[in-house]
Design a protein around this motif. Structure first.
Motif, PDB file in Angstrom:
ATOM      1  N   GLY A 154       0.597  -1.225   0.050  1.00  0.00           N
ATOM      2  CA  GLY A 154       0.007  -0.207  -0.096  1.00  0.00           C
ATOM      3  C   GLY A 154       0.539   1.437  -0.080  1.00  0.00           C
ATOM      4  O   GLY A 154       1.746   0.846   0.060  1.00  0.00           O
ATOM      5  N   LYS A 155       0.319   2.050  -0.422  1.00  0.00           N
ATOM      6  CA  LYS A 155       1.150   3.706  -0.530  1.00  0.00           C
ATOM      7  C   LYS A 155       1.652   3.894   1.371  1.00  0.00           C
ATOM      8  O   LYS A 155       1.041   3.502   2.391  1.00  0.00           O
ATOM      9  N   ALA A 156       2.518   4.798   0.885  1.00  0.00           N
ATOM     10  CA  ALA A 156       2.858   5.357   2.957  1.00  0.00           C
ATOM     11  C   ALA A 156       1.846   6.030   3.672  1.00  0.00           C
ATOM     12  O   ALA A 156       0.580   6.643   2.777  1.00  0.00           O
ATOM     13  N   TRP A 157       2.084   5.542   4.826  1.00  0.00           N
ATOM     14  CA  TRP A 157       0.787   6.848   6.002  1.00  0.00           C
ATOM     15  C   TRP A 157       0.369   8.237   5.686  1.00  0.00           C
ATOM     16  O   TRP A 157      -0.834   8.304   4.961  1.00  0.00           O
ATOM     17  N   VAL A 184     -12.083 -12.039  -1.394  1.00  0.00           N
ATOM     18  CA  VAL A 184     -11.958 -10.444  -0.320  1.00  0.00           C
ATOM     19  C   VAL A 184     -11.393  -9.705  -1.332  1.00  0.00           C
ATOM     20  O   VAL A 184      -9.970  -9.641  -1.880  1.00  0.00           O
ATOM     21  N   ALA A 185     -11.915  -9.014  -1.086  1.00  0.00           N
ATOM     22  CA  ALA A 185     -11.107  -6.998  -1.915  1.00  0.00           C
ATOM     23  C   ALA A 185     -10.155  -6.222  -0.196  1.00  0.00           C
ATOM     24  O   ALA A 185     -10.362  -7.193   0.656  1.00  0.00           O
ATOM     25  N   ARG A 186      -9.721  -5.388  -1.319  1.00  0.00           N
ATOM     26  CA  ARG A 186      -8.485  -5.030  -0.674  1.00  0.00           C
ATOM     27  C   ARG A 186      -9.268  -4.124   0.492  1.00  0.00           C
ATOM     28  O   ARG A 186      -9.879  -3.132   0.462  1.00  0.00           O
ATOM     29  N   ALA A 187      -8.864  -3.838   1.593  1.00  0.00           N
ATOM     30  CA  ALA A 187      -9.345  -3.282   3.273  1.00  0.00           C
ATOM     31  C   ALA A 187      -8.701  -1.625   2.840  1.00  0.00           C
ATOM     32  O   ALA A 187      -7.261  -1.616   1.761  1.00  0.00           O
ATOM     33  N   THR A 188      -8.942  -0.712   3.174  1.00  0.00           N
ATOM     34  CA  THR A 188      -7.576   0.603   2.875  1.00  0.00           C
ATOM     35  C   THR A 188      -6.507   0.668   3.642  1.00  0.00           C
ATOM     36  O   THR A 188      -6.600  -0.437   4.682  1.00  0.00           O
ATOM     37  N   VAL A 189      -5.705   1.186   3.662  1.00  0.00           N
ATOM     38  CA  VAL A 189      -4.541   1.892   4.106  1.00  0.00           C
ATOM     39  C   VAL A 189      -4.139   1.940   6.111  1.00  0.00           C
ATOM     40  O   VAL A 189      -4.085   1.422   6.521  1.00  0.00           O
ATOM     41  N   PRO A 434      11.077   9.904  -5.646  1.00  0.00           N
ATOM     42  CA  PRO A 434      10.621  10.988  -4.384  1.00  0.00           C
ATOM     43  C   PRO A 434       9.521   9.558  -3.845  1.00  0.00           C
ATOM     44  O   PRO A 434       9.421   8.578  -4.512  1.00  0.00           O
ATOM     45  N   TYR A 435       9.464   9.598  -2.604  1.00  0.00           N
ATOM     46  CA  TYR A 435       8.968   8.797  -1.361  1.00  0.00           C
ATOM     47  C   TYR A 435       7.482   8.387  -1.884  1.00  0.00           C
ATOM     48  O   TYR A 435       7.475   7.525  -1.577  1.00  0.00           O
ATOM     49  N   ASN A 436       7.050   8.952  -2.809  1.00  0.00           N
ATOM     50  CA  ASN A 436       5.646   8.941  -2.634  1.00  0.00           C
ATOM     51  C   ASN A 436       5.453   8.544  -4.479  1.00  0.00           C
ATOM     52  O   ASN A 436       4.103   8.336  -5.070  1.00  0.00           O
ATOM     53  N   SER A 437       6.874   7.786  -4.757  1.00  0.00           N
ATOM     54  CA  SER A 437       6.677   7.053  -6.868  1.00  0.00           C
ATOM     55  C   SER A 437       5.769   6.194  -6.290  1.00  0.00           C
ATOM     56  O   SER A 437       6.259   5.223  -5.778  1.00  0.00           O
ATOM     57  N   PRO A 438       4.292   5.464  -7.195  1.00  0.00           N
ATOM     58  CA  PRO A 438       4.065   4.456  -7.490  1.00  0.00           C
ATOM     59  C   PRO A 438       5.225   2.695  -7.603  1.00  0.00           C
ATOM     60  O   PRO A 438       4.886   1.492  -6.968  1.00  0.00           O
TER      61      PRO A 438
END
Length: 463
Positions: A154-157, A184-189, A434-438
Motif C-alpha cells: 500500500g501507499k505510505a501512511w 476478499v477485496a483490499r481494505a484501506t491502508v 521521491p518517497y511517493n513514487s508508485p
C-alpha cells in the motif's frame, strides 16, 4: 490448463500441512475443519507452524527486510546478483509477475491463515494461561504481518489519504474452502493499520513478560513503537519504546559486534538485545540475509555490495563503520553466520525511536534525546555529543540499523524524502525517486489478480 489458485485457499492447505506431514494429500476444494484441528496439541502445532512459516525466506527469513531495501539503496549498494526479479527491484522497475513479490504475499497469507486457525480453536486449550498465551502469540504474528503488508503493498501512511488508499485484504477467520467467500477485496491502508494495531495491542495485554524465544508482551510493544513511528504518532511511539527500555528486561550488548555472532556454522541463541528474532538452525529455517549479503566464504552469494560513499559517512573510529569487509568489494558483516538468527527488532531501535519522538515532541520521557543517542555512540566507540538535532538522530539510526529491516525504504517514505534540494531529508531518499513514487510500492501479484477479480492493482502495474 492454467492453474491459478488464490492465496487464501493455498494458505488453507499449507497451514494445515504444518500439522500433517503426509505427502499423499488428496486434492480438494474444501477441508473439514473438525478433521484438521481437534485437540490441544493440534492448536499448539498450528501455532508452531505459523512461527515456522514466519521464517520463510520470502518473509521474515529475509525477504521482508532485504527486498524493500533493494528498492531504496541505489545510492548505497551495488547489486551483483543474477536473479532477474530482484534486479527489477534494484532497478525500481518491478512487474506484476515478480516471483519474489508473489512469494512474499503467499507466505504472509499462509501465516495469517495459520493464526486464524489458532484463534478459532482456542476453546481446545487445556488451561486459561495457555489459551491467553496462544491468543497473544497468534495476534502478535498476525499484527506484525498486516503491518508489513500495508507498508509493502500500500501507499505510505503519509502519502495521500490512508482512509481511501488501498492496503491489503483483511481476513480474520480461517479459510476452509476455495469458493467465492475466499475472494476478499483490499481494505484501506487505514483499516490495515488499525487491524495491526488492534492485534498488537491485544497481544501486549495477553502475552507474558517472558516467553522463551517466542513473542512476549515487549515484542508486541516494540513493534507497536515501530508502527506508530511509521504513522508519525510520536507520542505513542515514544511511550511504547520507553516501556520496553524501562522494563530492563533487555540491554544493549557491550560490544556492537556481539549482536551479530559470526561463526558461520554455529547457531546462537538470542542475544540480550534481541526483543524478537527468527530462529535459524542447521535443521530449521533459512537465513536469506546471509544468502544475499555474505560472501561465498560465509555461505552466501555476495550479491549485495556496499558502496564506498556510504562507508565514508561513518565517523572515524565508529565500530559500526568498521563492521564491513573492506576490500575491493565491501560487504556488511552483519549476516556472515549462515545459521544466525534474523533480528526482527532489537533494543537499539527502541532507543532511536524514543530519541526521535522526544525530539519531535519537545519532551523528555525516559531520557533526553541526547542521552539516548550517546548510549549508542559510546557503544560504537564514539565521543558523546553535547546536543543533538533531528538529523543527528536520523543519521545515528541510518548507521546503527543499516541493512537490517528495510529501513532505507520505510524511512524514506515516513520522512517524505525527495531529491529536491530544499527537502530537509534529501539524503534519505529511496535512490533517485521521491518517497511517493508508485514504483516504490509492490504490485499485487498477477496470480492473485487473475484468481480474485475483487482485487485492484496498484498504480503503474497494469492489470
Amino acid at each position: 490448463m492454467k492453474r491459478y489458485i488464490y492465496t487464501i485457499a493455498i494458505a488453507v492447505l499449507l497451514s494445515l500441512g504444518a500439522c500433517n506431514k503426509q505427502l499423499d494429500i488428496k486434492p480438494t476444494a474444501s477441508i473439514d475443519q473438525t478433521l484438521a484441528i481437534r485437540t490441544n496439541d493440534d492448536v499448539q502445532s498450528t501455532l508452531v507452524g505459523a512461527y515456522n512459516r514466519m521464517g520463510d525466506a520470502d518473509l521474515y527469513g529475509g525477504g521482508a527486510f532485504f527486498e524493500p531495501d533493494l528498492l531504496a539503496t541505489q545510492l548505497i549498494i551495488n547489486w551483483n546478483g543474477t536473479f532477474q526479479d530482484l534486479t527489477q527491484m534494484v532497478n525500481q522497475r518491478m512487474v506484476n509477475s515478480n516471483i519474489f513479490v508473489r512469494d512474499n504475499w503467499l507466505a504472509a497469507y499462509v501465516v495469517i491463515n495459520q493464526t486464524n486457525n489458532v484463534l478459532a480453536n482456542l476453546k481446545l486449550a487445556t488451561n486459561d494461561d495457555e489459551k491467553s498465551r496462544w491468543e497473544g502469540e497468534a495476534k502478535f504474528l498476525r499484527g506484525l504481518v498486516y503491518f508489513d503488508l500495508a507498508r509493502l503493498y500500500g501507499k505510505a501512511w503519509n502519502d495521500g489519504d490512508p482512509g481511501t488508499n488501498l492496503g491489503v485484504p483483511i481476513v480474520l477467520t480461517p479459510t476452509t474452502t476455495a469458493d467465492e467467500s475466499a475472494k476478499v477485496a483490499r481494505a484501506t491502508v487505514k483499516q490495515t493499520y488499525e487491524q495491526a494495531i488492534k492485534d498488537l495491542t491485544d497481544a501486549k495485554t495477553l502475552l507474558p513478560d517472558d516467553n522463551s524465544f517466542y513473542a512476549n508482551k515487549y515484542a508486541a510493544q516494540a513493534i507497536l513503537a515501530r508502527l506508530y513511528l511509521q504513522q508519525g504518532d510520536y507520542e505513542n511511539a515514544r511511550d511504547e519504546a520507553n516501556d520496553v527500555i524501562s522494563s530492563n528486561v533487555y540491554r544493549l550488548n557491550d560490544k556492537y559486534e556481539d549482536e551479530f555472532p559470526s561463526k558461520s556454522k554455529t547457531h546462537f541463541d538470542n542475544t540480550v538485545e534481541d526483543i524478537f528474532a527468527i530462529q535459524v538452525t542447521q535443521q530449521l529455517g533459512t537465513n536469506a540475509m546471509n544468502t544475499y549479503y555474505a560472501s561465498s566464504g560465509n555461505a552466501g552469494r555476495g550479491d549485495i555490495r556496499v558502496k564506498d560513499d556510504f562507508l565514508a559517512e561513518f565517523e572515524p573510529g565508529d565500530v559500526r563503520g568498521e563492521f564491513y569487509t573492506i576490500t575491493s568489494v565491501n560487504r556488511t558483516m552483519k549476516f556472515n553466520n549462515q545459521y544466525g538468527n534474523i533480528h526482527v527488532i532489537r533494543l537499539a531501535e527502541l532507543y532511536l525511536i524514543r530519541a526521535e519522538a522526544n525530539n519531535r515532541l519537545g519532551t523528555i520521557i525516559g531520557a533526553t534525546p541526547k542521552d539516548d543517542v550517546n548510549t549508542l555512540r559510546v557503544r560504537a566507540h564514539l565521543t558523546p555529543v553535547g546536543a543533538v538535532t533531528l538529523d543527528d538522530i536520523l543519521m545515528e539510526r541510518r548507521h546503527e540499523l543499516a541493512f537490517e529491516g528495510g529501513f532505507f525504504l520505510h524511512d524514506a517514505k515516513r520522512l517524505q524524502a525527495t531529491t529536491d534540494d530544499s527537502n530537509p531529508f534529501k539524503k534519505y531518499t529511496a535512490g533517485t525517486l521521491p518517497y511517493n513514487s508508485p514504483r516504490l510500492v509492490f504490485p499485487i501479484p498477477l496470480r492473485e489478480i487473475l484468481a480474485n477479480p475483487k482485487l485492484q492493482q496498484n498504480e503503474g502495474y497494469g492489470q
